[in-house]
Scaffold this motif. Sequence first.
Motif, mmCIF file in Angstrom:
data_model
loop_
_atom_site.group_PDB
_atom_site.id
_atom_site.type_symbol
_atom_site.label_atom_id
_atom_site.label_comp_id
_atom_site.label_asym_id
_atom_site.label_seq_id
_atom_site.Cartn_x
_atom_site.Cartn_y
_atom_site.Cartn_z
ATOM 1 N N MET A 1 0.598 -1.129 0.419
ATOM 2 C CA MET A 1 0.128 0.036 0.027
ATOM 3 C C MET A 1 0.597 1.223 -0.248
ATOM 4 O O MET A 1 1.910 1.161 0.734
ATOM 5 C CB MET A 1 -0.781 -0.254 1.377
ATOM 6 N N PRO A 2 1.070 2.278 -0.708
ATOM 7 C CA PRO A 2 1.571 3.822 -0.652
ATOM 8 C C PRO A 2 1.520 3.983 1.049
ATOM 9 O O PRO A 2 0.184 4.532 0.874
ATOM 10 C CB PRO A 2 0.517 4.524 -1.649
ATOM 11 N N ASP A 3 2.729 4.791 0.575
ATOM 12 C CA ASP A 3 1.663 5.568 1.696
ATOM 13 C C ASP A 3 2.081 7.033 1.565
ATOM 14 O O ASP A 3 3.472 8.116 2.333
ATOM 15 C CB ASP A 3 4.291 5.372 3.108
ATOM 16 N N VAL A 4 1.060 7.293 1.209
ATOM 17 C CA VAL A 4 0.561 8.871 0.603
ATOM 18 C C VAL A 4 -0.476 8.763 1.763
ATOM 19 O O VAL A 4 -1.461 7.972 1.121
ATOM 20 C CB VAL A 4 0.919 9.087 -0.825
ATOM 21 N N LYS A 5 -0.777 9.627 2.621
ATOM 22 C CA LYS A 5 -1.830 10.117 2.432
ATOM 23 C C LYS A 5 -2.537 11.440 2.711
ATOM 24 O O LYS A 5 -1.928 12.456 2.236
ATOM 25 C CB LYS A 5 -1.728 10.022 4.952
ATOM 26 N N LEU A 6 -3.744 11.187 2.332
ATOM 27 C CA LEU A 6 -4.631 12.754 2.225
ATOM 28 C C LEU A 6 -5.336 13.123 3.379
ATOM 29 O O LEU A 6 -5.884 13.136 4.041
ATOM 30 C CB LEU A 6 -5.722 12.104 0.817
ATOM 31 N N ASN A 7 -5.080 14.764 2.860
ATOM 32 C CA ASN A 7 -5.761 15.308 3.546
ATOM 33 C C ASN A 7 -7.624 15.258 3.460
ATOM 34 O O ASN A 7 -7.951 15.742 1.995
ATOM 35 C CB ASN A 7 -5.157 16.866 3.783
ATOM 36 N N PHE A 8 -8.466 14.892 4.738
ATOM 37 C CA PHE A 8 -10.062 14.576 4.097
ATOM 38 C C PHE A 8 -10.644 15.207 4.765
ATOM 39 O O PHE A 8 -10.695 15.045 6.292
ATOM 40 C CB PHE A 8 -10.077 13.154 3.875
ATOM 41 N N ASN A 9 -10.947 17.179 4.120
ATOM 42 C CA ASN A 9 -11.497 18.140 5.233
ATOM 43 C C ASN A 9 -13.059 18.099 4.475
ATOM 44 O O ASN A 9 -13.155 19.000 4.232
ATOM 45 C CB ASN A 9 -11.125 18.922 5.284
ATOM 46 N N ASP A 173 -0.259 4.859 -12.884
ATOM 47 C CA ASP A 173 0.476 5.410 -14.068
ATOM 48 C C ASP A 173 0.007 3.691 -15.502
ATOM 49 O O ASP A 173 0.176 4.242 -16.386
ATOM 50 C CB ASP A 173 1.606 5.972 -14.630
ATOM 51 N N SER A 174 -0.464 3.142 -15.089
ATOM 52 C CA SER A 174 -0.685 2.035 -16.019
ATOM 53 C C SER A 174 -0.956 0.608 -14.478
ATOM 54 O O SER A 174 -1.192 1.081 -13.585
ATOM 55 C CB SER A 174 0.835 1.338 -15.965
ATOM 56 N N ASP A 175 -1.467 -0.435 -15.169
ATOM 57 C CA ASP A 175 -2.616 -1.182 -14.094
ATOM 58 C C ASP A 175 -1.471 -2.215 -13.946
ATOM 59 O O ASP A 175 -0.605 -2.994 -14.098
ATOM 60 C CB ASP A 175 -2.759 -2.449 -15.310
ATOM 61 N N PRO A 176 -1.505 -2.065 -11.869
ATOM 62 C CA PRO A 176 -0.109 -2.433 -11.292
ATOM 63 C C PRO A 176 -1.030 -4.066 -10.742
ATOM 64 O O PRO A 176 0.494 -4.470 -10.518
ATOM 65 C CB PRO A 176 -0.986 -1.893 -9.990
ATOM 66 N N ASN A 177 -1.950 -4.262 -11.753
ATOM 67 C CA ASN A 177 -1.542 -5.880 -11.168
ATOM 68 C C ASN A 177 -1.489 -6.480 -12.142
ATOM 69 O O ASN A 177 -0.883 -7.768 -12.633
ATOM 70 C CB ASN A 177 -3.100 -5.853 -11.847
ATOM 71 N N LYS A 178 -0.809 -5.959 -13.481
ATOM 72 C CA LYS A 178 -0.195 -6.381 -14.539
ATOM 73 C C LYS A 178 1.628 -5.425 -14.789
ATOM 74 O O LYS A 178 2.399 -6.670 -15.478
ATOM 75 C CB LYS A 178 -0.920 -5.858 -16.170
ATOM 76 N N ASN A 179 1.647 -4.685 -14.008
ATOM 77 C CA ASN A 179 2.859 -4.172 -14.016
ATOM 78 C C ASN A 179 3.017 -3.794 -12.525
ATOM 79 O O ASN A 179 2.829 -3.114 -12.344
ATOM 80 C CB ASN A 179 2.917 -2.748 -14.941
ATOM 81 N N PRO A 180 4.502 -4.539 -12.605
ATOM 82 C CA PRO A 180 4.402 -4.564 -11.028
ATOM 83 C C PRO A 180 5.501 -2.905 -10.477
ATOM 84 O O PRO A 180 5.561 -2.783 -9.618
ATOM 85 C CB PRO A 180 5.295 -5.665 -10.818
ATOM 86 N N ASP A 181 5.822 -3.053 -11.693
ATOM 87 C CA ASP A 181 6.822 -1.146 -11.864
ATOM 88 C C ASP A 181 5.542 0.134 -11.507
ATOM 89 O O ASP A 181 6.362 1.263 -12.210
ATOM 90 C CB ASP A 181 7.908 -1.139 -12.586
ATOM 91 N N ALA A 182 4.478 0.009 -11.844
ATOM 92 C CA ALA A 182 3.666 0.960 -11.871
ATOM 93 C C ALA A 182 3.945 1.977 -10.717
ATOM 94 O O ALA A 182 3.989 1.520 -10.055
ATOM 95 C CB ALA A 182 2.328 0.678 -12.083
ATOM 96 N N LYS A 183 3.354 3.050 -11.797
ATOM 97 C CA LYS A 183 3.434 4.328 -10.288
ATOM 98 C C LYS A 183 2.583 4.843 -9.682
ATOM 99 O O LYS A 183 1.932 5.147 -10.646
ATOM 100 C CB LYS A 183 4.882 5.318 -10.842
ATOM 101 N N PHE A 184 2.376 4.832 -8.367
ATOM 102 C CA PHE A 184 1.407 5.167 -7.745
ATOM 103 C C PHE A 184 1.060 7.004 -7.568
ATOM 104 O O PHE A 184 2.474 7.635 -7.636
ATOM 105 C CB PHE A 184 1.387 5.066 -6.272
ATOM 106 N N LEU A 185 0.089 7.628 -8.583
ATOM 107 C CA LEU A 185 -0.186 9.000 -8.906
ATOM 108 C C LEU A 185 -1.251 9.144 -7.294
ATOM 109 O O LEU A 185 -2.250 9.349 -7.099
ATOM 110 C CB LEU A 185 -1.026 9.608 -10.358
ATOM 111 N N PRO A 186 -0.482 10.277 -6.111
ATOM 112 C CA PRO A 186 -1.611 10.562 -4.855
ATOM 113 C C PRO A 186 -2.210 11.416 -5.136
ATOM 114 O O PRO A 186 -3.204 11.690 -5.060
ATOM 115 C CB PRO A 186 0.080 10.904 -3.980
ATOM 116 N N VAL A 187 -1.476 12.299 -5.968
ATOM 117 C CA VAL A 187 -2.797 14.136 -7.228
ATOM 118 C C VAL A 187 -2.324 13.675 -8.639
ATOM 119 O O VAL A 187 -1.223 13.448 -9.022
ATOM 120 C CB VAL A 187 -1.951 14.826 -6.783
ATOM 121 N N ILE A 188 -3.983 14.168 -9.104
ATOM 122 C CA ILE A 188 -3.558 14.069 -10.797
ATOM 123 C C ILE A 188 -4.737 15.406 -11.001
ATOM 124 O O ILE A 188 -5.066 15.641 -10.304
ATOM 125 C CB ILE A 188 -3.353 12.995 -11.415
#
Length: 243
Positions: A1-9, A173-188
């Motif tokens: 799980m990505p260690d990135v937290k969002l501010n939920f206000n 940035d790509s399907d994490p189920n198919k690409n183990p190197d897929a990059k998580f995008l916390p903000v877009i």
Amino acid sequence: MPDVKLNFNYKRILLKLSGEVLAGEKHFGHDFAVINNFAQDLKKLHDANFEIAIVVGGGNLIRGRDIKIYGVDNVRADYMGMLGTTMNAIALKDALERINVKTEILSAIAMNPIADLYNREKAVKFLSEQKILIFAAGTGHPFFSTDTASALRSAEIKADCMIKGTKVDGIYDSDPNKNPDAKFLPVITYSDALKNNIQVMDAAAFAICRDNKIPVIVMNIQNSNWADDIIKNNVTGTLVKED
């Protein structure tokens, strides 16, 4: 799980819930143990004074796009899908009311006595009364997805944010189920989501959220702690926001 937290206000939230979530490991139909657990999660948010609206899909029962390949008329196929969302709304309302959470269903198609017909003023009134609100039957029109319905209802009720509940932690940035190197995008941004054809929602839904400045949070609601994470402002997910 990505260690990135969002501010939920946010206070008034619209949750887009896929029908598949209600099927659990069965992948088809209803798993009422899963539905009961999900209702308990919603109760936690309700008791924490969040105003909650839900658009529920129907993919656990029928997908209009899947049966079209067999020659079923496009319009009739989509109406069948809308009826599937209504069955899911009833199942979820039942689970919530059994744990004493007042819940209302508003349908985009007239279905008295199953549900009241959608009315914006009535929807806002129910939310202000601290009732959980479930929108059924999508937009009521063929050729529009429940993602688009979610964005539309979010704009109409002036939701503070829209949550797209998925089976993954957010957007990659790509399907994490198919690409183990897929990059998580916390903000877009909305523009990047549209330009890169991000498939987590359709383009019409992203465009409505962009035009109405509705932030979208894509998060995993099959994580057993998802509701607690929102309450504790400890959300893992992707924020889709203005440019």
